[in-house]
Design a protein around this motif. Structure first.
Motif, PDB file in Angstrom:
ATOM      1  N   ARG A   1       0.834  -1.092  -0.020  1.00 30.57           N
ATOM      2  CA  ARG A   1       0.156  -0.050   0.077  1.00 30.57           C
ATOM      3  C   ARG A   1       0.727   1.219   0.064  1.00 30.57           C
ATOM      4  O   ARG A   1       0.508   2.355  -0.748  1.00 30.57           O
ATOM      5  CB  ARG A   1      -0.978  -0.185   1.185  1.00 30.57           C
ATOM      6  CG  ARG A   1      -2.020   1.336   1.270  1.00 30.57           C
ATOM      7  CD  ARG A   1      -2.870   0.852   2.134  1.00 30.57           C
ATOM      8  NE  ARG A   1      -3.886   1.782   2.523  1.00 30.57           N
ATOM      9  CZ  ARG A   1      -4.792   2.047   1.754  1.00 30.57           C
ATOM     10  NH1 ARG A   1      -5.077   1.746   0.505  1.00 30.57           N
ATOM     11  NH2 ARG A   1      -5.671   3.292   1.861  1.00 30.57           N
ATOM     12  N   LEU A   2       1.996   1.379   0.608  1.00 27.66           N
ATOM     13  CA  LEU A   2       2.883   2.589   0.757  1.00 27.66           C
ATOM     14  C   LEU A   2       3.339   2.703  -0.526  1.00 27.66           C
ATOM     15  O   LEU A   2       3.431   4.021  -0.848  1.00 27.66           O
ATOM     16  CB  LEU A   2       3.735   2.524   1.884  1.00 27.66           C
ATOM     17  CG  LEU A   2       3.139   2.766   3.355  1.00 27.66           C
ATOM     18  CD1 LEU A   2       4.239   2.542   4.295  1.00 27.66           C
ATOM     19  CD2 LEU A   2       2.401   3.747   3.417  1.00 27.66           C
ATOM     20  N   GLY A   3       3.703   1.720  -1.423  1.00 29.43           N
ATOM     21  CA  GLY A   3       4.233   2.185  -2.775  1.00 29.43           C
ATOM     22  C   GLY A   3       3.249   2.682  -3.629  1.00 29.43           C
ATOM     23  O   GLY A   3       3.383   3.539  -4.280  1.00 29.43           O
ATOM     24  N   LYS A   4       1.957   2.366  -3.737  1.00 34.10           N
ATOM     25  CA  LYS A   4       0.939   2.818  -4.186  1.00 34.10           C
ATOM     26  C   LYS A   4       0.560   4.257  -3.780  1.00 34.10           C
ATOM     27  O   LYS A   4       0.324   5.368  -4.410  1.00 34.10           O
ATOM     28  CB  LYS A   4      -0.516   2.178  -4.039  1.00 34.10           C
ATOM     29  CG  LYS A   4      -0.489   0.770  -4.556  1.00 34.10           C
ATOM     30  CD  LYS A   4      -1.720   0.218  -4.205  1.00 34.10           C
ATOM     31  CE  LYS A   4      -1.359  -1.353  -4.777  1.00 34.10           C
ATOM     32  NZ  LYS A   4      -2.789  -2.196  -4.534  1.00 34.10           N
ATOM     33  N   VAL A   5       0.781   4.662  -2.599  1.00 38.81           N
ATOM     34  CA  VAL A   5       0.555   5.865  -1.730  1.00 38.81           C
ATOM     35  C   VAL A   5       1.838   7.018  -2.590  1.00 38.81           C
ATOM     36  O   VAL A   5       1.365   7.852  -2.919  1.00 38.81           O
ATOM     37  CB  VAL A   5       0.882   6.112  -0.298  1.00 38.81           C
ATOM     38  CG1 VAL A   5       0.889   7.466   0.249  1.00 38.81           C
ATOM     39  CG2 VAL A   5      -0.376   5.312   0.328  1.00 38.81           C
ATOM     40  N   MET A   6       2.988   6.396  -2.642  1.00 34.13           N
ATOM     41  CA  MET A   6       4.163   7.138  -3.199  1.00 34.13           C
ATOM     42  C   MET A   6       3.812   7.533  -4.597  1.00 34.13           C
ATOM     43  O   MET A   6       4.167   8.693  -4.797  1.00 34.13           O
ATOM     44  CB  MET A   6       5.136   6.453  -2.791  1.00 34.13           C
ATOM     45  CG  MET A   6       5.970   6.367  -1.301  1.00 34.13           C
ATOM     46  SD  MET A   6       7.149   5.339  -1.044  1.00 34.13           S
ATOM     47  CE  MET A   6       8.204   5.892  -2.211  1.00 34.13           C
ATOM     48  N   ARG A   7       3.370   6.577  -5.371  1.00 35.56           N
ATOM     49  CA  ARG A   7       3.162   6.637  -6.937  1.00 35.56           C
ATOM     50  C   ARG A   7       2.036   7.904  -7.083  1.00 35.56           C
ATOM     51  O   ARG A   7       2.213   8.752  -7.877  1.00 35.56           O
ATOM     52  CB  ARG A   7       2.811   5.310  -7.442  1.00 35.56           C
ATOM     53  CG  ARG A   7       4.116   4.588  -7.653  1.00 35.56           C
ATOM     54  CD  ARG A   7       3.713   3.342  -8.669  1.00 35.56           C
ATOM     55  NE  ARG A   7       2.848   2.553  -8.197  1.00 35.56           N
ATOM     56  CZ  ARG A   7       3.192   1.714  -7.145  1.00 35.56           C
ATOM     57  NH1 ARG A   7       4.455   1.447  -6.538  1.00 35.56           N
ATOM     58  NH2 ARG A   7       2.382   0.621  -6.616  1.00 35.56           N
ATOM     59  N   SER A   8       0.887   7.304  -6.149  1.00 39.20           N
ATOM     60  CA  SER A   8      -0.131   8.292  -6.484  1.00 39.20           C
ATOM     61  C   SER A   8      -0.095   9.599  -5.905  1.00 39.20           C
ATOM     62  O   SER A   8      -0.631  10.596  -6.515  1.00 39.20           O
ATOM     63  CB  SER A   8      -1.491   7.629  -5.391  1.00 39.20           C
ATOM     64  OG  SER A   8      -2.689   8.360  -5.714  1.00 39.20           O
TER      65      SER A   8
END
Length: 154
Positions: free
Chosen positions: A83-90
């Motif tokens: 999830r944190l990877g998605k937060v970083m990209r988004s």
């Protein structure tokens, strides 16, 4: 000056009714106030550690709200893998961190508990973090779930 007994009774009944309206149910959750307490208490903690304040940021806040809502809906108290990877990209971040909490009665109590936990405290004092998002949600059984997400802008 004396009041007629019926006027006194009406005044007392009105006062009783008003006290019920303003008190509200004990189980009510003011998520907005809770979230503001988390942000303020986190910034107080950061200041005591010599760190800059973090600012509420819409994208990061959306992810924190999503995490809290998911935990309340599923009654699972856990971080979700990837999830944190998605937060970083988004949110276009260089870094991100997340703290979660369960069943604290206020934002300030939640932050005190995180401050007493080495891993959570490390997240709160992360020097590169400038953004914060906070989500608070109540499950159908009354339990309160909190997510705090930090972001390091590019």
């Amino acid at each position: 000056m004396s009041l007629a007994p019926s006027r006194v009774a009406r005044a007392l009944a009105l006062a009783a009714l008003l006290s019920l309206v303003t008190i509200g149910p004990a189980s009510a959750l003011d998520a907005g106030r809770f979230e503001k307490q988390v942000v303020a208490s986190t910034n107080d903690y950061r200041a005591a550690q010599g760190k800059k304040a973090v600012k509420l940021q819409r994208c990061v806040d959306r992810w924190a709200n999503g995490q809290a809502a998911w935990m309340a809906r599923t009654k699972k108290f856990e971080h979700r893998a990837g999830r944190l990877g998605k937060v970083m990209r988004s949110c276009r971040l260089n870094g991100a961190a997340e703290n979660i909490a369960w069943n604290y009665s206020s934002g300030s109590k939640t932050v005190r508990a995180w401050a007493a936990s080495p891993g959570h405290a490390t997240n709160m004092r992360g020097g590169a973090y400038r953004y914060i998002g906070v989500g608070v949600a109540r499950a159908s059984n009354g339990e309160i779930y909190v997510a705090q997400v930090f972001g390091d802008p590019r």
